[in-house]
Scaffold this motif. Structure first.
Motif, mmCIF file in Angstrom:
data_model
loop_
_atom_site.group_PDB
_atom_site.id
_atom_site.type_symbol
_atom_site.label_atom_id
_atom_site.label_comp_id
_atom_site.label_asym_id
_atom_site.label_seq_id
_atom_site.Cartn_x
_atom_site.Cartn_y
_atom_site.Cartn_z
ATOM 1 N N ILE A 66 11.640 -8.562 5.159
ATOM 2 C CA ILE A 66 12.042 -9.629 6.061
ATOM 3 C C ILE A 66 13.265 -10.275 5.422
ATOM 4 O O ILE A 66 13.148 -10.968 4.410
ATOM 5 N N PRO A 67 14.454 -10.036 5.957
ATOM 6 C CA PRO A 67 15.682 -10.433 5.280
ATOM 7 C C PRO A 67 15.933 -11.933 5.185
ATOM 8 O O PRO A 67 16.764 -12.350 4.404
ATOM 9 N N HIS B 184 9.483 -13.435 0.668
ATOM 10 C CA HIS B 184 8.308 -12.658 1.085
ATOM 11 C C HIS B 184 7.528 -11.999 -0.062
ATOM 12 O O HIS B 184 6.681 -11.144 0.158
ATOM 13 N N ILE B 185 7.768 -12.385 -1.328
ATOM 14 C CA ILE B 185 7.000 -11.845 -2.454
ATOM 15 C C ILE B 185 5.599 -12.434 -2.424
ATOM 16 O O ILE B 185 5.422 -13.638 -2.285
ATOM 17 N N CYS C 63 5.916 -15.863 -0.493
ATOM 18 C CA CYS C 63 6.975 -16.847 -0.688
ATOM 19 C C CYS C 63 7.780 -17.011 0.598
ATOM 20 O O CYS C 63 8.172 -16.025 1.218
ATOM 21 N N THR C 64 8.020 -18.259 0.976
ATOM 22 C CA THR C 64 8.774 -18.538 2.201
ATOM 23 C C THR C 64 10.169 -19.086 1.924
ATOM 24 O O THR C 64 10.837 -19.564 2.840
ATOM 25 N N LEU C 65 10.631 -19.012 0.677
ATOM 26 C CA LEU C 65 11.984 -19.471 0.348
ATOM 27 C C LEU C 65 13.014 -18.410 0.748
ATOM 28 O O LEU C 65 12.660 -17.286 1.116
ATOM 29 N N SER C 66 14.297 -18.751 0.648
ATOM 30 C CA SER C 66 15.345 -17.781 0.976
ATOM 31 C C SER C 66 15.307 -16.629 -0.026
ATOM 32 O O SER C 66 14.852 -16.797 -1.158
ATOM 33 N N THR D 231 10.973 -7.270 -6.355
ATOM 34 C CA THR D 231 11.735 -7.072 -5.129
ATOM 35 C C THR D 231 10.786 -7.333 -3.975
ATOM 36 O O THR D 231 9.585 -7.471 -4.163
ATOM 37 N N GLN D 232 11.309 -7.367 -2.769
ATOM 38 C CA GLN D 232 10.466 -7.630 -1.594
ATOM 39 C C GLN D 232 9.365 -6.576 -1.428
ATOM 40 O O GLN D 232 8.383 -6.831 -0.777
#
Length: 52
Positions: A8-9, A13-14, A23-26, A49-50
């Protein structure tokens, strides 16, 4: 067939290890991962990484 990997770019999302919280941060954030909705934060691990 899905590989089970998610990209999800617009968010990091980790996943927090041992949970379903992500994670919902940039994606370019510095420091710890965080999900304010779940009121959770956790340390960034080297090489994440994601698709971790």
């Amino acid at each position: 067939m899905m590989s089970g990997r998610v990209h999800i770019p617009v968010i990091c999302h980790i996943r927090k290890r041992g949970t379903e919280i992500r994670c919902t941060l940039s994606p370019t954030h510095k420091g710890d991962h965080r999900n304010p909705y779940a009121r959770a934060s956790w340390p960034r691990r080297a090489g994440e990484t994601q698709t971790s």
